[in-house]
Design a protein around this motif. Structure first.
Motif, PDB file in Angstrom:
ATOM      1  N   PRO A 279      15.896   0.825  -1.501  1.00 41.60           N
ATOM      2  CA  PRO A 279      15.258  -0.007  -2.607  1.00 41.60           C
ATOM      3  C   PRO A 279      13.878   0.193  -2.623  1.00 41.60           C
ATOM      4  N   ARG A 280      12.697   0.161  -1.153  1.00 39.24           N
ATOM      5  CA  ARG A 280      11.546   0.215  -1.102  1.00 39.24           C
ATOM      6  C   ARG A 280      11.594   1.297   0.115  1.00 39.24           C
ATOM      7  N   TRP A 281      10.657   2.313  -0.371  1.00 39.45           N
ATOM      8  CA  TRP A 281      10.393   3.060   0.701  1.00 39.45           C
ATOM      9  C   TRP A 281       9.398   2.685   1.294  1.00 39.45           C
ATOM     10  N   HIS A 282       8.280   1.328   0.861  1.00 39.66           N
ATOM     11  CA  HIS A 282       7.501   1.222   2.341  1.00 39.66           C
ATOM     12  C   HIS A 282       7.879   0.268   2.505  1.00 39.66           C
ATOM     13  N   THR A 283       7.436  -0.696   3.709  1.00 38.82           N
ATOM     14  CA  THR A 283       7.117  -1.998   4.005  1.00 38.82           C
ATOM     15  C   THR A 283       5.745  -2.541   4.836  1.00 38.82           C
ATOM     16  N   GLY A 284       4.448  -2.968   4.932  1.00 42.74           N
ATOM     17  CA  GLY A 284       3.328  -2.606   5.237  1.00 42.74           C
ATOM     18  C   GLY A 284       3.069  -1.743   5.554  1.00 42.74           C
ATOM     19  N   ARG A 285       2.926  -1.430   7.396  1.00 45.40           N
ATOM     20  CA  ARG A 285       2.174  -0.416   7.646  1.00 45.40           C
ATOM     21  C   ARG A 285       3.335   0.866   7.610  1.00 45.40           C
ATOM     22  N   THR A 286       4.500   0.895   7.907  1.00 47.95           N
ATOM     23  CA  THR A 286       5.195   1.740   7.877  1.00 47.95           C
ATOM     24  C   THR A 286       6.293   2.617   6.797  1.00 47.95           C
ATOM     25  N   VAL A 287       6.380   4.375   6.360  1.00 48.73           N
ATOM     26  CA  VAL A 287       6.811   4.599   5.291  1.00 48.73           C
ATOM     27  C   VAL A 287       7.423   5.594   5.247  1.00 48.73           C
ATOM     28  N   LEU A 288       8.864   5.443   4.753  1.00 44.30           N
ATOM     29  CA  LEU A 288       9.449   6.639   4.484  1.00 44.30           C
ATOM     30  C   LEU A 288       9.368   7.855   3.976  1.00 44.30           C
ATOM     31  N   PRO A 324      -3.167   1.236   3.447  1.00 44.85           N
ATOM     32  CA  PRO A 324      -1.800   1.224   2.804  1.00 44.85           C
ATOM     33  C   PRO A 324      -1.987   0.341   1.932  1.00 44.85           C
ATOM     34  N   ARG A 325      -2.269  -0.835   1.818  1.00 46.57           N
ATOM     35  CA  ARG A 325      -1.232  -1.571   0.384  1.00 46.57           C
ATOM     36  C   ARG A 325      -1.792  -1.390  -0.104  1.00 46.57           C
ATOM     37  N   VAL A 326      -2.544  -0.406  -0.401  1.00 46.28           N
ATOM     38  CA  VAL A 326      -3.492   0.509  -2.048  1.00 46.28           C
ATOM     39  C   VAL A 326      -2.329   1.629  -2.437  1.00 46.28           C
ATOM     40  N   ALA A 327      -1.945   2.237  -0.999  1.00 48.34           N
ATOM     41  CA  ALA A 327      -1.685   3.999  -0.658  1.00 48.34           C
ATOM     42  C   ALA A 327      -0.135   3.571  -1.008  1.00 48.34           C
ATOM     43  N   LEU A 328       0.424   3.298  -0.761  1.00 48.39           N
ATOM     44  CA  LEU A 328       1.689   3.126  -0.387  1.00 48.39           C
ATOM     45  C   LEU A 328       2.653   3.390  -1.123  1.00 48.39           C
ATOM     46  N   PRO A 329       2.199   1.646  -2.247  1.00 43.00           N
ATOM     47  CA  PRO A 329       2.731   1.996  -3.799  1.00 43.00           C
ATOM     48  C   PRO A 329       2.040   2.720  -4.958  1.00 43.00           C
TER      49      PRO A 329
END
Length: 396
Positions: A279-288, A324-329
């Protein structure tokens, strides 16, 4: 010129395809990148992978690897469906399975690795065992390499992702078994097979064989078979060989010969066909990234989509100055629609080994028609194309 990710520390899990690709782009944007890979060296197994359309080829060209890949492309033959006596029922053109560019996965992995080895640190034979995040850092525990503090962790470690398991929980919550298994192995080509992949079907089972495009003295066998809930150990090749032999026992055509080659094969690729939905590929400073986020075991355009995802992830991080708070979403918003085009509803087992006699007859009837073949080729090319992909390339 100051690069946008200068000073950023990124750890990537997985040295298959998406991992080395995102590592190269991140380093190109100035990041300090380490890739951790469980295997002791680059993997040499796996099937051919294909690229199609201006989006796939455009990303490869921007990386500077397109000419190298064209030099090792397989020039794969067509796919021929045959009966027990070897008589052809229908033939699919080479561009259906091979796209505009087809290469062996091992060649792709090697070229991507070599392309970034001078600026990316690789740790083979190691894996992430723990992740602890603070407001500004991720503390990473490695099985053999101690601990590290980084700014971002990328899980590009496949359908059975260890990063996904550590961050999001057990894979049973995200990986759905689609009722089929597949396997591939090499054997001597002592029956004169050519590079046309000949496929023999009975309901729920498919066996195929074709000569190696580079070494005509070798051939590759590939099988798909129904087996919902079949228990297997991905690290026990002897058990896997027994499961394959039991599934294909008593069949004609070249199947007994392929099974004889299976027992002598030193390497075997074996897995369940599954689909990943997170459902969500990123969490904090971790991303799939790649199969860890949106994979299907076989079929579709998973490798090409993984390379596009690597380009987008690194590019959005560069645009956001590493935040990451801007880039990952932003990465997830851009990639969700593109990845879901081919992933939604895909089950290559149904296509390759229809479970019923009626389903097998209907598939053969449809694919025998030239108009249907043309539609499939055009459709896959269209799915691979994203006309709105931003230009993140560094012009240094």
């Amino acid at each position: 010129m100051s690069l946008p990710l200068h000073g950023s520390r990124v750890l990537v899990s997985g040295a298959g395809v998406a991992g080395p690709a995102v590592a190269w782009w991140l380093a190109r944007h100035g990041a300090e990148v380490t890739v951790v890979e469980t295997a002791p060296a680059l993997r040499t197994s796996g099937f051919a992978v294909d690229f199609r359309g201006p989006t796939h080829l455009g990303v490869l060209a921007a990386m500077g690897v397109l000419d190298e890949l064209r030099a090792v492309q397989t020039h794969a033959g067509a796919m021929s469906r045959v009966d027990e006596h070897g008589r052809e029922i229908f033939r699919l053109p080479a561009e259906f399975a091979g796209g505009e560019l087809e290469v062996l996965r091992r060649d792709l992995s090697r070229i991507l690795y070599e392309h970034g080895a001078d600026r990316v640190e690789y740790l083979f034979g190691d894996r992430i065992t723990g992740l602890t995040e603070t407001d500004h850092t991720v503390h990473v525990e490695l099985a053999r390499g101690g601990s590290r503090a980084v700014d971002l962790v990328v899980g590009a470690d496949g359908l059975h992702s260890g990063v996904r398991r550590l961050v999001h929980g057990p894979e049973t919550a995200y990986l759905t078994h689609l009722g089929y298994h597949l396997a591939g192995w090499d054997l001597p080509n002592d029956r004169g097979f050519d590079t046309v992949s000949r496929q023999y079907n009975v309901p729920g089972r498919m066996a195929s064989v074709a000569a190696d495009q580079r070494d005509p003295d070798r051939a590759g066998a590939f099988v798909v078979f129904a087996g919902a809930g079949l228990d297997h150990d991905r690290l026990d090749p002897d058990r896997q060989k027994s499961l394959i032999a039991d599934a294909f026992a008593g069949l004609g055509w070249h199947v007994p010969h392929l099974l004889a080659g299976l027992h002598a094969a030193p390497e075997l690729y074996f897995d369940a066909i599954g689909r990943v939905r997170v459902p969500r590929w990123h969490t904090g400073r971790t991303v799939l990234l790649g199969d860890a986020a949106w994979g299907v075991t076989l079929g579709g355009m998973g490798v090409g989509t993984g390379l596009v995802g690597a380009y987008v992830l690194a590019g959005e991080l560069a645009v956001a100055g590493g935040n990451p708070r801007v880039a990952l979403p932003a990465y997830e918003r851009r990639m969700r629609g593109y990845a879901s085009r081919w992933q939604r509803g895909a089950n290559p087992g149904h296509f390759l080994a229809p479970a019923s006699g009626w389903g097998l007859w209907l598939r053969d009837r449809l694919l025998s028609r030239r108009a249907v073949q043309t539609m499939l080729v055009r459709g896959t090319n269209s799915l691979a194309t994203d006309a709105g992909l931003p230009d993140y390339a560094v012009r240094a």
